[in-house]
Design an enzyme around this catalytic site. Structure first.
Site, PDB file in Angstrom:
ATOM      1  N   GLU A 115       0.880  -1.360  -0.100  1.00 49.42           N
ATOM      2  CA  GLU A 115      -0.096  -0.033  -0.050  1.00 49.42           C
ATOM      3  C   GLU A 115       0.981   1.266   0.071  1.00 49.42           C
ATOM      4  O   GLU A 115       1.938   1.048   0.275  1.00 49.42           O
ATOM      5  CB  GLU A 115      -0.709   0.153   1.232  1.00 49.42           C
ATOM      6  CG  GLU A 115      -1.864  -0.870   1.533  1.00 49.42           C
ATOM      7  CD  GLU A 115      -2.542  -0.964   2.779  1.00 49.42           C
ATOM      8  OE1 GLU A 115      -2.593  -0.005   3.304  1.00 49.42           O
ATOM      9  OE2 GLU A 115      -3.025  -2.034   3.284  1.00 49.42           O
ATOM     10  N   TYR A 225      -7.105   2.050   6.307  1.00 46.96           N
ATOM     11  CA  TYR A 225      -6.219   0.879   5.925  1.00 46.96           C
ATOM     12  C   TYR A 225      -6.239  -0.091   6.892  1.00 46.96           C
ATOM     13  O   TYR A 225      -5.536  -1.301   6.787  1.00 46.96           O
ATOM     14  CB  TYR A 225      -4.814   1.215   5.529  1.00 46.96           C
ATOM     15  CG  TYR A 225      -4.205   2.318   6.595  1.00 46.96           C
ATOM     16  CD1 TYR A 225      -3.799   1.681   7.745  1.00 46.96           C
ATOM     17  CD2 TYR A 225      -3.892   3.615   6.498  1.00 46.96           C
ATOM     18  CE1 TYR A 225      -3.308   2.177   9.060  1.00 46.96           C
ATOM     19  CE2 TYR A 225      -3.195   4.230   7.548  1.00 46.96           C
ATOM     20  CZ  TYR A 225      -2.899   3.689   8.781  1.00 46.96           C
ATOM     21  OH  TYR A 225      -2.419   4.361   9.565  1.00 46.96           O
ATOM     22  N   CYS A 431       7.065  53.946  -3.339  1.00 43.92           N
ATOM     23  CA  CYS A 431       8.464  52.950  -3.484  1.00 43.92           C
ATOM     24  C   CYS A 431       8.199  52.572  -5.248  1.00 43.92           C
ATOM     25  O   CYS A 431       7.171  51.813  -5.232  1.00 43.92           O
ATOM     26  CB  CYS A 431       8.583  51.867  -2.542  1.00 43.92           C
ATOM     27  SG  CYS A 431       9.571  50.693  -3.143  1.00 43.92           S
TER      28      CYS A 431
HETATM   29  S1  IVH Z   1      -0.334   0.276   8.817  1.00 44.02           S
HETATM   30  C1  IVH Z   1       0.423  -1.546  13.095  1.00 44.02           C
HETATM   31  N1  IVH Z   1      -0.607   1.471   6.145  1.00 44.02           N
HETATM   32  O1  IVH Z   1       2.723   5.112   8.780  1.00 44.02           O
HETATM   33  C2  IVH Z   1       0.508  -0.401  12.390  1.00 44.02           C
HETATM   34  N2  IVH Z   1       0.325   2.736   8.016  1.00 44.02           N
HETATM   35  O2  IVH Z   1       5.109   3.876   9.903  1.00 44.02           O
HETATM   36  C3  IVH Z   1      -0.557  -0.370  11.263  1.00 44.02           C
HETATM   37  N3  IVH Z   1       0.707   5.027   7.637  1.00 44.02           N
HETATM   38  O3  IVH Z   1       1.575   4.949  11.899  1.00 44.02           O
HETATM   39  C4  IVH Z   1      -0.005   0.630  10.365  1.00 44.02           C
HETATM   40  N4  IVH Z   1       0.028   4.777   5.141  1.00 44.02           N
HETATM   41  O4  IVH Z   1       0.407   6.526  10.430  1.00 44.02           O
HETATM   42  C5  IVH Z   1      -0.459   1.406   7.661  1.00 44.02           C
HETATM   43  N5  IVH Z   1      -1.206   2.386   4.023  1.00 44.02           N
HETATM   44  C6  IVH Z   1      -0.822   2.338   5.436  1.00 44.02           C
HETATM   45  C7  IVH Z   1      -0.230   3.447   6.188  1.00 44.02           C
HETATM   46  C8  IVH Z   1       0.463   3.813   7.209  1.00 44.02           C
HETATM   47  C9  IVH Z   1       0.552   5.714   6.291  1.00 44.02           C
HETATM   48  C10 IVH Z   1       1.284   5.544   8.587  1.00 44.02           C
HETATM   49  C11 IVH Z   1       0.768   5.361   9.844  1.00 44.02           C
HETATM   50  C12 IVH Z   1       1.562   4.602  10.814  1.00 44.02           C
HETATM   51  C13 IVH Z   1       2.881   5.008  10.290  1.00 44.02           C
HETATM   52  C14 IVH Z   1       3.768   3.521  10.172  1.00 44.02           C
END
Ligand code: IVH
Length: 674
Positions: A115, A225, A431
């Site tokens: 993703e 997500y 100016c």
């Molecule tokens: S899954 C158990 N999917 O990235 C953790 N996170 O570095 C589940 N984020 O805290 C996270 N897009 O804020 C997931 N498609 C995506 C995401 C995503 C952005 C962010 C989210 C997370 C951080 C992790």
């Protein structure tokens, strides 16, 4: 209408409005014109007004921007902690991750879901019996803040889902689309407020506002997500969950793919390193997840993050180059802005030659010197170039610390630093640089839109002393123009015609063009539509001005003072005598005529535009009755394709949809045939 009937009517209106809302904000495919939505909403509000006790706060669409500003945010303890992900920075890290997963599961090949990693803020949404009841930030993962009122303003979040399990928790990333970010910063600069550094900060800042009316204006969005806990149905894979989330009415990101084995994952990652520039929102990497839920369970978690997922972070789009000079410019309002002049260098797909340095404090803080400093450049939020830091190892002796001048580079007047401002200003109303910038602004596209009168020509006319004020433009004579360099019969007659034509412009263009402090193009339109004539506006009191929606104290005060000025009054009399139209001709925002060029049409923009900005095109199309959406479908009427248009253009061709280039758009916007 009896109460019983009202109740029934409200129920059906809520359902229709939720459906329209879903089509518009989640699917990006509206099935009805905006006016129909507005009319139904009006109807709902009228009935609710008559029967206030029938207003249903959790799901009435009229309650999206509701409630008084809060004193502070309540804390929310997440029932299931919101973990973060381990990071991968290169191919090797990804292969290591794959090896650990395969060993943990004792298999040769794993199915993953890839993703986009949206660059926003992690959000948790809680539904009870199908109703959206609480939304929270991640916070430290265990405890976040209750920002329900702000999240309700995000139209793609359904207030009700077709699942009445007692409790449902969904997770996703709230973000600000790039065009909302650019428009917000433009408006902030107009109001002389500090712009946000990137869309992520802007989204965070918006969701942290105690008054939901502010978040409502910021056009935030969200992609879901994950399922937080308690899910319904017998789902066995993450990909099924994504599909299920979508079926429930949530907005999921369409770019996710199932990948068999790490090789396909690497291809997906590689592909997006290139393609991320085409997206209308920022991403900072790719998230890779084991698809099978049982396998996820088997792998489990470390103390901080799941073993079944990893975040691949894109390398920062930075480049190193030489800073050759610092240029000072005097803006329309007298603000002195330093700009770094760079040896041209490529960053994130485009060549960068200049980067704003904002103000003196920033230059001092980064210790940027003129004459041979090597600097690191990046694009803030993938868009605006900025200087990150100086490479100190490469500094050469001759470099001189930079000092702002004490006098205006244009008129020599002493510069001042107004209270509480970082910027230095020239406050000389005569100016030349300010006058010239004011003229350039006056003729610009969102203002009087005078064709053939670009920056260069204005500069030339100004330099040759043919114009000093706005009024002078309307006194230009053929003979004097013909004397100028690069001005032939044809260009002179075109220019004079364009100037003549601009006299007919509706009031808001003139109003914006005058450059009244804090009055941006949107406010100019609001003012023109409300007061209808320049005379009415000139006579409006502070109270009458602030009574208008969207007009705040700061702007009202500036308008009153502007019109009190003798010179302004004289200028307006001159403009009137010269035959300029001083009345509002535009349609009311809500009733664009059916015969407008883009009436009822759905339009998609793609690729790089060079004549207009996306913001301008969108505004213009909307003012001509059209609707600009993000993705191409059978319902799309026209695709406007700029340079390097990609998959959207392919899709348009496949579906046999009309494709226009930017020149064609220009012809139409300027009144030519469609
Ligand atoms: S899954 C158990 N999917 O990235 C953790 N996170 O570095 C589940 N984020 O805290 C996270 N897009 O804020 C997931 N498609 C995506 C995401 C995503 C952005 C962010 C989210 C997370 C951080 C992790």
């Amino acid at each position: 209408m009896t109460e019983q009937e009202a109740k029934k009517k409200l129920e059906s209106l809520r359902e229709v409005l939720a459906q329209y809302n879903y089509e518009y904000h989640v699917l990006d495919k509206p099935s009805v014109p905006d006016a129909e939505y507005d009319q139904k909403m009006q109807e709902l509000k009228q009935i609710e007004e008559q029967y206030p006790h029938l207003i249903t706060p959790p799901d009435s669409p009229s309650q999206r921007v509701g409630g008084e500003p809060l004193e502070g945010f309540q804390k929310v303890t997440h029932r299931v902690p919101m973990l973060s992900l381990g990071n991968a920075f290169n191919e090797e890290d990804l292969k290591d991750f794959d090896r650990r997963v395969r060993e943990g599961l004792d298999v040769n090949k794993v199915t993953y879901v890839c993703e986009l990693k949206i660059d926003g803020l992690a959000i948790s949404l809680r539904y009870e019996n199908g109703f959206f009841v609480q939304g929270a930030t991640r916070g430290d993962g265990t405890t976040g803040e209750d920002i329900t009122n702000n999240l309700k303003t995000i139209r793609s979040i359904p207030l009700k889902i077709k699942d009445d399990n007692p409790i449902e928790v969904r997770r996703g990333e709230a973000y600000m689309p790039q065009k909302s970010f650019l428009a917000l910063n433009e408006a902030r600069e107009q109001m002389e407020e500090e712009p946000f550094a990137n869309p992520r900060n802007a989204a965070a800042g918006s969701l942290r506002q105690l008054d939901p009316k502010i978040a409502a204006k910021r056009n935030l969005d969200i992609f879901l997500y994950a399922v937080g806990e308690w899910e319904s149905g017998e789902l066995s894979t993450h990909s099924e969950r994504l599909t299920y989330l979508q079926q429930l009415g949530f907005k999921t990101n369409p770019e996710w793919r199932k990948c068999e084995g790490i090789e396909e994952v690497l291809e997906y990652v590689e592909n997006w390193v290139e393609k991320r520039a085409e997206l209308s929102y920022d991403i900072d990497g790719i998230v890779i997840k084991v698809d099978n839920l049982e396998a996820q369970e088997q792998l489990g978690f470390t103390a901080k993050s799941p073993r079944w997922a990893i975040a691949y972070k894109f390398p920062a789009e930075e480049a190193v180059t030489e800073l050759t000079d610092i240029e000072l410019s005097v803006g329309r309002t007298g603000v002195i802005t330093p700009t770094a002049i760079l040896e041209p260098v490529k960053v994130a797909g485009t060549t960068v030659q200049r980067a704003s340095l904002h103000n003196e404090d920033l230059i001092k803080e980064k210790d940027i010197r003129i004459g041979g400093d090597t600097v690191v450049i990046k694009k803030a939020g993938d868009i605006i170039p900025e200087v990150v830091r100086v490479v100190m190892d490469k500094r050469i002796e001759e470099g001189k610390p930079f000092a702002m001048p004490t006098e205006c580079p244009s008129c020599g007047n002493e510069l001042v630093r107004l209270e509480e401002e970082v910027a230095l200003r020239c406050i000389n109303p005569n100016c030349p640089a300010q006058l010239k910038e004011g003229l350039i602004h006056f003729v610009s596209r969102l203002a009087m839109n005078i064709d053939g009168l670009g920056e260069k020509v204005v500069e030339q006319l100004f330099r040759e002393k043919l114009i000093h004020t706005i009024a002078d433009l309307y006194r230009l004579e053929k003979e004097e123009l013909l004397q100028l360099e690069r001005m032939g019969e044809k260009s002179v007659s075109n220019l004079l015609q364009a100037i003549e034509q601009s006299k007919e412009n509706s009031l808001e263009r003139l109003l914006f063009g005058l450059g009244i402090r804090y009055v941006g193009s949107k406010a100019a339109k609001t003012l023109a539509a409300h007061f209808e004539t320049m005379e009415n506006l000139q006579q409006a009191s502070f109270e009458e001005l602030t009574a208008v929606d969207e007009i705040g104290d700061k702007m009202a005060d500036s308008i009153v003072r502007y019109f009190e000025d003798d010179k302004v009054q004289y200028l307006l009399t001159e403009l009137k005598d010269l035959g300029l139209n001083l009345t509002y001709k535009g349609p009311k925002a809500t009733d664009v005529g059916e015969d407008a060029v883009f009436a009822g049409k759905t339009i998609v923009l793609t690729g790089k535009l060079s004549i207009y900005t996306r913001q301008e095109v969108k505004q213009q199309i909307e003012s001509l009755g059209g609707n600009v959406t993000g993705s191409v479908s059978k319902k799309t009427d026209i695709v406007i394709a700029g340079e390097d248009a990609g998959s959207k253009l392919d899709k348009a061709n496949k579906l046999g949809i009309q494709v226009w280039d930017e020149e064609k758009l220009q012809t139409v916007l300027e009144g030519g045939e469609a």
